[in-house]
Structures are given as structure tokens and as C-alpha cells.
Design a protein around this motif. Structure first.
Motif, PDB file in Angstrom:
ATOM      1  N   LEU A  89       0.839  -1.195   0.000  1.00  0.00           N
ATOM      2  CA  LEU A  89       0.000   0.000   0.000  1.00  0.00           C
ATOM      3  C   LEU A  89       0.876   1.246   0.000  1.00  0.00           C
ATOM      4  O   LEU A  89       1.581   1.536   0.976  1.00  0.00           O
ATOM      5  CB  LEU A  89      -0.926   0.009   1.221  1.00  0.00           C
ATOM      6  N   ALA A  90       0.858   1.968  -1.107  1.00  0.00           N
ATOM      7  CA  ALA A  90       1.676   3.171  -1.250  1.00  0.00           C
ATOM      8  C   ALA A  90       1.228   4.258  -0.281  1.00  0.00           C
ATOM      9  O   ALA A  90       0.040   4.405   0.011  1.00  0.00           O
ATOM     10  CB  ALA A  90       1.586   3.690  -2.689  1.00  0.00           C
ATOM     11  N   LYS A  91       2.208   4.989   0.229  1.00  0.00           N
ATOM     12  CA  LYS A  91       1.964   6.180   1.066  1.00  0.00           C
ATOM     13  C   LYS A  91       0.961   5.908   2.184  1.00  0.00           C
ATOM     14  O   LYS A  91       0.041   6.697   2.435  1.00  0.00           O
ATOM     15  CB  LYS A  91       1.527   7.350   0.190  1.00  0.00           C
ATOM     16  N   THR A  92       1.162   4.801   2.878  1.00  0.00           N
ATOM     17  CA  THR A  92       0.310   4.490   4.025  1.00  0.00           C
ATOM     18  C   THR A  92       0.576   5.488   5.133  1.00  0.00           C
ATOM     19  O   THR A  92       1.735   5.747   5.479  1.00  0.00           O
ATOM     20  CB  THR A  92       0.594   3.077   4.546  1.00  0.00           C
ATOM     21  N   THR A 112       6.018   8.914   3.667  1.00  0.00           N
ATOM     22  CA  THR A 112       5.714  10.315   3.934  1.00  0.00           C
ATOM     23  C   THR A 112       6.012  10.562   5.407  1.00  0.00           C
ATOM     24  O   THR A 112       6.182   9.633   6.194  1.00  0.00           O
ATOM     25  CB  THR A 112       4.243  10.657   3.661  1.00  0.00           C
ATOM     26  N   ALA A 113       6.069  11.835   5.791  1.00  0.00           N
ATOM     27  CA  ALA A 113       6.332  12.147   7.190  1.00  0.00           C
ATOM     28  C   ALA A 113       5.269  11.512   8.091  1.00  0.00           C
ATOM     29  O   ALA A 113       5.591  10.920   9.128  1.00  0.00           O
ATOM     30  CB  ALA A 113       6.363  13.668   7.378  1.00  0.00           C
ATOM     31  N   ARG A 114       4.014  11.606   7.697  1.00  0.00           N
ATOM     32  CA  ARG A 114       2.949  11.008   8.501  1.00  0.00           C
ATOM     33  C   ARG A 114       3.077   9.488   8.555  1.00  0.00           C
ATOM     34  O   ARG A 114       2.839   8.864   9.594  1.00  0.00           O
ATOM     35  CB  ARG A 114       1.591  11.399   7.920  1.00  0.00           C
ATOM     36  N   TRP A 133      10.139   1.374   3.672  1.00  0.00           N
ATOM     37  CA  TRP A 133      10.227   2.825   3.726  1.00  0.00           C
ATOM     38  C   TRP A 133      10.678   3.343   2.374  1.00  0.00           C
ATOM     39  O   TRP A 133      11.212   2.595   1.552  1.00  0.00           O
ATOM     40  CB  TRP A 133      11.198   3.263   4.833  1.00  0.00           C
ATOM     41  N   GLY A 134      10.438   4.632   2.124  1.00  0.00           N
ATOM     42  CA  GLY A 134      10.844   5.238   0.861  1.00  0.00           C
ATOM     43  C   GLY A 134      11.425   6.615   1.108  1.00  0.00           C
ATOM     44  O   GLY A 134      10.855   7.413   1.862  1.00  0.00           O
ATOM     45  N   ALA A 135      12.562   6.905   0.492  1.00  0.00           N
ATOM     46  CA  ALA A 135      13.283   8.136   0.788  1.00  0.00           C
ATOM     47  C   ALA A 135      12.778   9.348   0.015  1.00  0.00           C
ATOM     48  O   ALA A 135      12.627  10.439   0.570  1.00  0.00           O
ATOM     49  CB  ALA A 135      14.773   7.935   0.509  1.00  0.00           C
ATOM     50  N   GLU A 136      12.537   9.174  -1.285  1.00  0.00           N
ATOM     51  CA  GLU A 136      12.256  10.352  -2.113  1.00  0.00           C
ATOM     52  C   GLU A 136      10.898  10.964  -1.814  1.00  0.00           C
ATOM     53  O   GLU A 136      10.760  12.190  -1.706  1.00  0.00           O
ATOM     54  CB  GLU A 136      12.380   9.985  -3.595  1.00  0.00           C
ATOM     55  N   ASP A 137       9.870  10.136  -1.684  1.00  0.00           N
ATOM     56  CA  ASP A 137       8.553  10.674  -1.328  1.00  0.00           C
ATOM     57  C   ASP A 137       8.574  11.284   0.063  1.00  0.00           C
ATOM     58  O   ASP A 137       7.875  12.270   0.331  1.00  0.00           O
ATOM     59  CB  ASP A 137       7.495   9.573  -1.414  1.00  0.00           C
ATOM     60  N   ALA A 159      17.918   8.761   6.937  1.00  0.00           N
ATOM     61  CA  ALA A 159      18.493   7.689   7.754  1.00  0.00           C
ATOM     62  C   ALA A 159      17.657   7.453   9.009  1.00  0.00           C
ATOM     63  O   ALA A 159      17.469   6.312   9.441  1.00  0.00           O
ATOM     64  CB  ALA A 159      19.930   8.036   8.126  1.00  0.00           C
ATOM     65  N   HIS A 160      17.130   8.523   9.582  1.00  0.00           N
ATOM     66  CA  HIS A 160      16.264   8.385  10.760  1.00  0.00           C
ATOM     67  C   HIS A 160      14.990   7.624  10.404  1.00  0.00           C
ATOM     68  O   HIS A 160      14.560   6.734  11.156  1.00  0.00           O
ATOM     69  CB  HIS A 160      15.916   9.766  11.312  1.00  0.00           C
ATOM     70  N   ALA A 161      14.387   7.976   9.286  1.00  0.00           N
ATOM     71  CA  ALA A 161      13.162   7.293   8.866  1.00  0.00           C
ATOM     72  C   ALA A 161      13.427   5.807   8.623  1.00  0.00           C
ATOM     73  O   ALA A 161      12.621   4.952   9.008  1.00  0.00           O
ATOM     74  CB  ALA A 161      12.610   7.952   7.605  1.00  0.00           C
ATOM     75  N   ARG A 162      14.534   5.510   7.982  1.00  0.00           N
ATOM     76  CA  ARG A 162      14.917   4.114   7.732  1.00  0.00           C
ATOM     77  C   ARG A 162      15.006   3.333   9.040  1.00  0.00           C
ATOM     78  O   ARG A 162      14.468   2.222   9.163  1.00  0.00           O
ATOM     79  CB  ARG A 162      16.259   4.087   7.000  1.00  0.00           C
TER      80      ARG A 162
END
Length: 268
Positions: A89-92, A112-114, A133-137, A159-162
């Protein structure tokens, strides 16, 4: 049918059925993409190809559009006409997004941030089997324009999101999938990222080009000297009580678990 998670997951645009079988032959599993890999004007054609060109559902996942879009509803209608039950599911961003895929095994894409901030809640859902996770979006959702530094390394926020998505997945006992490496020619960079992904505990790495598959597989496959070390360590631990010395290193329970996990990867 149970989806078989292998180390290399290759994205394939769903409007290119001529590539479906080639992609599946190259990688451990294929992700048929109905979202960003397809021009919006070609999505109806992509859904028809999804229905008319079936692949092995045990090795196929379908990436659908975000749950709050009209395209998602059309994607879901097409999915119902296939045997595919594994969905990305993209951009969950919220649990109720996942609930709209009741009856499917869902990989949530926190890009996304959310979505990243909701990773812990999403990981706890029973229908969620993996997180990616995805970096560019993610950077786009923050108003930025690049996830990497000039030397190719991720910027701190990426890196934090990852790490956050990996920790969320691990805390719930779910698989974590590392993001794609967009620079197809940068083999050395991909090798370094895969090495880090394996060391940290990612279950797989997604990719966008068949040439990246071998790099990912080689990275997830333990080297012979690693397997030898792990086997000897596990054998030395048999009958040991508490910590013990092995090849000059102090070994306790966490190090033993590292060795056991390495042997599991080798046997897989």
C-alpha cells in the motif's frame, strides 16, 4: 497462498506485461506496480494487464495507489479479479488506510512524514506482514528536494526514517524491506547499502532494475568464512554455561543469536 519473502524484490510497471515473467525469473519476487511506475493515463491499461497476465501469487506482490485516492478503488476492483493476495500500500499514513485492504496480506510503505511517524501503530496491525520505507517521497512530503548528500549517503532525516521503520517492524515481529537504490549504475553504493541492511536486520531490499538483483542476493548470502565462524561458534556454545571465550572474543547470548541468525540465512 503464502507470499515467499526473498532478499530481492524487483519492481515492474504493471502496464508492461511483456516484462512480467522476465522480472519474476530474475528476482526472488516481483512487485507489480500500479502507482508511481505507471503514467496516470495508463493505469486502466495496467489493471487490465494485471488481470490478463497472471504470475505465481506466491512470488508476486501488487503495489496499489494510496488508499485515499480514486485510483485505489479501481486497483482494488482489479485485484479482486486475480489470485494475488499480497499487496503493498503506497503512502500508508493511518491504520484505517490498511483496514480498506481487509482480506489481503499488506506491506505498508511508509514514505511520507505522517507514514513514518505512524510506523509503530501500523506494524501492530494483524493484516500487516511487512513494512517498507521510501526516501524520495518522504523528502518531498517535507518540502525538500533530495534524500542524499553529494557523496551518496542518506541525509540524516532519511536515515532516521529508515531506522524508525526498521525498529517498528522489529518490535512487532514483522519483516522490514529496505528502500530502492535509484542510481542503477552505482553498484558500489548499492553493495554498501545492502551490507548495512543485512547487518541491521532488514529481510529484503527492493530494486528497480534487474542488474541490481545479483548485488542484493550476494549481499544477503553469507560468505563461506561467516558460515564457518557461525557453525564453530554454535558448536563451541554447546554445553557452555554463561559467557565464554571464542577466537579471542567474549561470547554471550546476543552474539550467539547473531550466529544462529546467520546460519538461518545461509540455509534459506
Amino acid at each position: 497462498m503464502t507470499f515467499r519473502m526473498g532478499p530481492s524484490l524487483l519492481f515492474c510497471p504493471a502496464d508492461r506485461p511483456d516484462r512480467f515473467h522476465k522480472a519474476l525469473d530474475r528476482a526472488d519476487a516481483v512487485i507489480l506496480d500500479l502507482e508511481d511506475g505507471v503514467d496516470p493515463g495508463a493505469r486502466a491499461e495496467a489493471r487490465r494487464a494485471l488481470i490478463d497476465s497472471p504470475l505465481d501469487p506466491r512470488r508476486t506482490m501488487v503495489r496499489v495507489n494510496p488508499a485515499d485516492t480514486g485510483d485505489f478503488l479501481h486497483d482494488l476492483e482489479a485485484l479482486r479479479q486475480t489470485e494475488y493476495r499480497s499487496v503493498m500500500l503506497a503512502k500508508t499514513e493511518r491504520p484505517d488506510h490498511v483496514e480498506r485492504l481487509n482480506g489481503y496480506k499488506v506491506t505498508v510503505l511508509c514514505e511520507t512524514a505522517r507514514g513514518v511517524m505512524a510506523a509503530e501503530k501500523l506494524a501492530q496491525m494483524s493484516t500487516v506482514v511487512a513494512l517498507m520505507w521510501g526516501a524520495e517521497d518522504l523528502v518531498a512530503s517535507l518540502g525538500g528536494n533530495g534524500s542524499r548528500k553529494p557523496d551518496g549517503r542518506y541525509r540524516d532525516v532519511a536515515a532516521h526514517a529508515r531506522s524508525r521503520v526498521l525498529l517498528a517492524a522489529g518490535s512487532a515481529g514483522k519483516a522490514a524491506i529496505d528502500a530502492v537504490h535509484l542510481d542503477i549504475a552505482d553498484r558500489a553504493g548499492l553493495e554498501l547499502e545492502v551490507e548495512d541492511a543485512v547487518a541491521c536486520g532488514f529481510a529484503a531490499t527492493a530494486c528497480i532494475h534487474p542488474s541490481q538483483v545479483s548485488v542484493i542476493r550476494d549481499g544477503y548470502r553469507p560468505r563461506p568464512e561467516q558460515v564457518e565462524w557461525a557453525r564453530e561458534l554454535v558448536a563451541a556454545a554447546d554445553g557452555a554455561t554463561g559467557a565464554f571465550r571464542f577466537r579471542g572474543q567474549m561470547v554471550d547470548t546476543p552474539i550467539l543469536r547473531h550466529a544462529e541468525q546467520l546460519l538461518r540465512r545461509a540455509s534459506a
